[in-house]
Design an enzyme around this catalytic site. Sequence first.
Site: not given
Ligand code: 13P
Length: 249
Positions: A9-11, A94, A96, A166, A172, A212, A233-234
């Site tokens: 997930n590149w966000k 998600h 967010e 999640e 993050g 994470s 994510g990251g």
């Molecule tokens: P991180 O891997 O950066 O913690 O993000 C996870 C995430 O929200 C994937 O959708």
Amino acid sequence: MRTKMVAGNWKMNKNLQEGVALATELKQAVKDPKCAVVIGTPFIHLATVAQLLQDSPIKVAAENCADHEKGAYTGEVSAEMVRSTGAEYVILGHSERRQYYAESYDTLAEKVRLALANGLKVIFCIGEVKEEREAGKQNEVVKAQLEGSVFSLTAEEWKNITLAYEPVWAIGTGLTATPEQAQEIHAYIRTLVAQKYGKEAAEDTTILYGGSCNEKNAAELFACPDIDGGLIGGAALVAEKFLAIIAAR
Ligand code: 13P
């Protein structure tokens, strides 16, 4: 056997050129993966990246879609538009989106409905915030999220749902759920799916872990019986790291 998957997930990261460069690097490296591989990109990248990955095992996901079919919704992108780019998946629910864009259970239910009706597969995210975990309420939170938005689907529709647990406190933050914590709630989520759709459907449901998850802890998490892969994510923004996570699955 249910599908094992590593999804990125590149966000809101990477401009178009950077996104194309990353997708190109992944395409060159991922030829015959042992699991399904999906990358979730911003809307603006979808058509280009989906085209680029046409003859690759890597599938493309949107990170959101509209809760309306079409029409006067300035700035919105419909599920049908997403599908028309060649993307096959959409990430919905998600934390967010729930937190910053106030997406309610009902809004999400409508987005899921439209996504499925337009031929997209859905990666549906659930998970508790820190205070809920500290109060021991994680099970009731994920249950309410499932009941509120996706448990109204038919058994046939359910086949196109991948779940992603999640925990918001792990996203993050570098604070990963322990394999024991994650396994415990994944098993609970699978029990809920079994109660709703039956044991066989539950056994076939892919449940990803996100928060994470990185190239260092992925193997340990993926070794748990109810953790079928990760939503990353990251670490999905760096080809080397994402590839290491795919190799760990
Ligand atoms: P991180 O891997 O950066 O913690 O993000 C996870 C995430 O929200 C994937 O959708």
